[in-house]
Design a protein around this motif. Structure first.
Motif, PDB file in Angstrom:
ATOM      1  N   SER A  31       0.841  -1.183   0.000  1.00 33.38           N
ATOM      2  CA  SER A  31       0.000   0.000   0.000  1.00 33.38           C
ATOM      3  C   SER A  31       0.888   1.249   0.000  1.00 33.38           C
ATOM      4  CB  SER A  31      -0.907  -0.014   1.243  1.00 33.38           C
ATOM      5  OG  SER A  31      -1.814   1.051   1.206  1.00 33.38           O
ATOM      6  N   VAL A  32       0.257   2.420  -0.199  1.00 29.01           N
ATOM      7  CA  VAL A  32       0.995   3.678  -0.141  1.00 29.01           C
ATOM      8  C   VAL A  32       1.050   4.113   1.323  1.00 29.01           C
ATOM      9  CG1 VAL A  32       1.154   6.066  -0.917  1.00 29.01           C
ATOM     10  CG2 VAL A  32       0.228   4.318  -2.447  1.00 29.01           C
ATOM     11  N   VAL A  33       2.161   3.793   1.955  1.00 27.35           N
ATOM     12  CA  VAL A  33       2.388   4.108   3.360  1.00 27.35           C
ATOM     13  C   VAL A  33       3.755   4.763   3.482  1.00 27.35           C
ATOM     14  CG1 VAL A  33       2.554   3.182   5.701  1.00 27.35           C
ATOM     15  CG2 VAL A  33       1.053   2.069   4.035  1.00 27.35           C
ATOM     16  N   TYR A  34       3.841   5.808   4.270  1.00 30.90           N
ATOM     17  CA  TYR A  34       5.113   6.485   4.510  1.00 30.90           C
ATOM     18  C   TYR A  34       5.524   6.275   5.964  1.00 30.90           C
ATOM     19  CZ  TYR A  34       3.324   9.010   0.411  1.00 30.90           C
ATOM     20  OH  TYR A  34       2.802   9.343  -0.809  1.00 30.90           O
ATOM     21  N   LEU A  35       6.727   5.764   6.170  1.00 30.20           N
ATOM     22  CA  LEU A  35       7.317   5.644   7.500  1.00 30.20           C
ATOM     23  C   LEU A  35       8.237   6.841   7.686  1.00 30.20           C
ATOM     24  CD1 LEU A  35       8.150   4.085  10.104  1.00 30.20           C
ATOM     25  CD2 LEU A  35       9.833   2.895   8.679  1.00 30.20           C
ATOM     26  N   ALA A  36       8.037   7.581   8.769  1.00 30.55           N
ATOM     27  CA  ALA A  36       8.798   8.827   8.908  1.00 30.55           C
ATOM     28  C   ALA A  36       9.048   9.160  10.367  1.00 30.55           C
ATOM     29  CB  ALA A  36       8.033   9.969   8.233  1.00 30.55           C
ATOM     30  N   GLY A  37       9.990  10.105  10.564  1.00 32.84           N
ATOM     31  CA  GLY A  37      10.179  10.682  11.883  1.00 32.84           C
ATOM     32  C   GLY A  37      11.195   9.988  12.757  1.00 32.84           C
ATOM     33  N   GLY A  38      10.853   9.872  14.044  1.00 33.14           N
ATOM     34  CA  GLY A  38      11.788   9.508  15.092  1.00 33.14           C
ATOM     35  C   GLY A  38      12.533   8.202  14.920  1.00 33.14           C
ATOM     36  N   VAL A  39      11.854   7.145  14.466  1.00 34.15           N
ATOM     37  CA  VAL A  39      12.539   5.860  14.364  1.00 34.15           C
ATOM     38  C   VAL A  39      13.642   5.915  13.313  1.00 34.15           C
ATOM     39  CG1 VAL A  39      10.945   4.794  12.684  1.00 34.15           C
ATOM     40  CG2 VAL A  39      12.207   3.354  14.300  1.00 34.15           C
ATOM     41  N   LEU A  40      13.400   6.617  12.209  1.00 36.70           N
ATOM     42  CA  LEU A  40      14.440   6.759  11.181  1.00 36.70           C
ATOM     43  C   LEU A  40      15.560   7.658  11.677  1.00 36.70           C
ATOM     44  CD1 LEU A  40      12.299   7.135   7.923  1.00 36.70           C
ATOM     45  CD2 LEU A  40      13.230   5.064   8.953  1.00 36.70           C
ATOM     46  N   ARG A  41      15.203   8.725  12.379  1.00 30.54           N
ATOM     47  CA  ARG A  41      16.221   9.597  12.949  1.00 30.54           C
ATOM     48  C   ARG A  41      17.136   8.825  13.891  1.00 30.54           C
ATOM     49  NH1 ARG A  41      16.924  11.249  17.587  1.00 30.54           N
ATOM     50  NH2 ARG A  41      14.862  10.573  18.244  1.00 30.54           N
ATOM     51  N   THR A  42      16.555   7.960  14.709  1.00 31.01           N
ATOM     52  CA  THR A  42      17.345   7.186  15.660  1.00 31.01           C
ATOM     53  C   THR A  42      18.302   6.239  14.940  1.00 31.01           C
ATOM     54  OG1 THR A  42      15.562   7.300  17.286  1.00 31.01           O
ATOM     55  CG2 THR A  42      17.247   5.607  17.623  1.00 31.01           C
ATOM     56  N   ILE A  43      17.816   5.550  13.921  1.00 29.98           N
ATOM     57  CA  ILE A  43      18.669   4.624  13.171  1.00 29.98           C
ATOM     58  C   ILE A  43      19.789   5.374  12.457  1.00 29.98           C
ATOM     59  CG2 ILE A  43      18.755   2.962  11.261  1.00 29.98           C
ATOM     60  CD1 ILE A  43      15.886   2.174  11.980  1.00 29.98           C
ATOM     61  N   MET A  44      19.482   6.568  11.955  1.00 27.06           N
ATOM     62  CA  MET A  44      20.471   7.341  11.201  1.00 27.06           C
ATOM     63  C   MET A  44      21.461   8.066  12.112  1.00 27.06           C
ATOM     64  SD  MET A  44      19.842   7.134   7.814  1.00 27.06           S
ATOM     65  CE  MET A  44      20.313   8.673   7.015  1.00 27.06           C
ATOM     66  N   SER A  45      21.157   8.171  13.388  1.00 29.03           N
ATOM     67  CA  SER A  45      22.044   8.900  14.297  1.00 29.03           C
ATOM     68  C   SER A  45      23.281   8.073  14.628  1.00 29.03           C
ATOM     69  CB  SER A  45      21.306   9.266  15.593  1.00 29.03           C
ATOM     70  OG  SER A  45      21.098   8.113  16.389  1.00 29.03           O
ATOM     71  N   GLN A  46      24.297   8.741  15.121  1.00 27.18           N
ATOM     72  CA  GLN A  46      25.565   8.080  15.424  1.00 27.18           C
ATOM     73  C   GLN A  46      25.601   7.467  16.819  1.00 27.18           C
ATOM     74  OE1 GLN A  46      28.412  11.231  14.759  1.00 27.18           O
ATOM     75  NE2 GLN A  46      28.401  10.965  12.536  1.00 27.18           N
ATOM     76  N   ASP A  47      24.743   7.942  17.720  1.00 25.04           N
ATOM     77  CA  ASP A  47      24.905   7.515  19.109  1.00 25.04           C
ATOM     78  C   ASP A  47      23.618   7.186  19.859  1.00 25.04           C
ATOM     79  OD1 ASP A  47      23.849  10.019  19.320  1.00 25.04           O
ATOM     80  OD2 ASP A  47      25.374  10.813  20.666  1.00 25.04           O
ATOM     81  N   GLU A  48      22.501   7.071  19.149  1.00 25.30           N
ATOM     82  CA  GLU A  48      21.241   6.753  19.824  1.00 25.30           C
ATOM     83  C   GLU A  48      20.888   5.289  19.603  1.00 25.30           C
ATOM     84  OE1 GLU A  48      17.903   9.427  19.820  1.00 25.30           O
ATOM     85  OE2 GLU A  48      19.143  11.004  18.932  1.00 25.30           O
ATOM     86  N   ALA A  49      20.470   4.626  20.670  1.00 23.93           N
ATOM     87  CA  ALA A  49      20.064   3.225  20.582  1.00 23.93           C
ATOM     88  C   ALA A  49      18.579   3.140  20.256  1.00 23.93           C
ATOM     89  CB  ALA A  49      20.354   2.513  21.900  1.00 23.93           C
ATOM     90  N   LEU A  50      18.213   2.161  19.457  1.00 24.73           N
ATOM     91  CA  LEU A  50      16.819   1.961  19.071  1.00 24.73           C
ATOM     92  C   LEU A  50      16.083   1.254  20.205  1.00 24.73           C
ATOM     93  CD1 LEU A  50      15.069   2.563  16.604  1.00 24.73           C
ATOM     94  CD2 LEU A  50      15.612   0.276  15.743  1.00 24.73           C
TER      95      LEU A  50
END
Length: 204
Positions: A31-50
């Motif tokens: 389906s047309v679904v967009y995943l956005a925001g905090g969870v992606l920011r956390t994965i892309m960050s250098q020092d934050e744990a998911l």
């Protein structure tokens, strides 16, 4: 300005989430679904744990029909159960059973024709990450601001919600420069036309 999330990073995002959040990939492919925001920011960050206790899976949609499809899909999976339904139908939350209790949120405050429209609506640049599972998009400074823990205003539409998010990110070690703080105060004080609702609409 926006830029593509490199395919190698997008592959890593999909692998991590597919392993930890059952059926997410299937839902997004069908389906047309967009995943956005905090969870992606956390994965892309250098020092934050998911951490599922601190991060939600936020899903956005292009239409009421695809929202309804996603909600029905989650409700048919025995791994999930609904924990919240906003009376105004702006938010529905589903909790994953098991050891890692991920919360999947179907957000329908607005509908978005494209990934660009999703992240253009976000209040702070550090949250400007989005994927439709095939491609990914991020704000021009999103990755840098995330790693620098720099809270920069993109757009303020729901001031009470943004203020709560400012306090939340402060606890994560983010800082806001004086000019952005003054910008926030000025937008609210002068009731900038882009502010659509002064009431609390909190999604993060």
């Amino acid at each position: 300005m926006y830029t593509n999330i490199p395919q190698e990073q997008l592959k890593q995002i999909k692998e991590i989430l597919s392993e930890r959040v059952p059926y997410l990939g299937q839902l997004m492919r069908f389906s047309v679904v967009y995943l956005a925001g905090g969870v992606l920011r956390t994965i892309m960050s250098q020092d934050e744990a998911l951490d599922p206790e601190k991060t939600d899976i936020d899903l956005f949609f292009d239409s009421p029909e695809n929202l309804a499809y996603a909600k029905k899909y989650l409700e048919t999976q025995t791994d999930y159960y609904k924990v919240f339904q906003c009376p105004e139908n702006k938010l529905a939350s589903y909790l994953l059973k098991g050891e890692e209790k991920w919360k999947v949120q179907c957000i329908s405050v607005s509908y978005y024709p494209s990934m660009f429209d999703v992240i253009d609506s976000f209040d702070f640049t550090c949250t400007q990450f989005v994927t439709d599972w095939e491609e990914g998009l991020m704000g021009e400074t999103a990755e840098k601001d995330t790693n620098d823990k720099h809270l920069v205003i993109n757009k303020i539409m729901y001031p009470a919600s943004s203020l709560r998010r400012m306090m939340k990110y402060s606890r994560k070690g983010y800082h806001m420069e004086e000019n952005d703080f003054q910008k926030f105060v000025s937008l609210v004080w002068n009731h900038d036309p882009q502010i659509t609702d002064e009431k609390l609409v909190y999604v993060d």
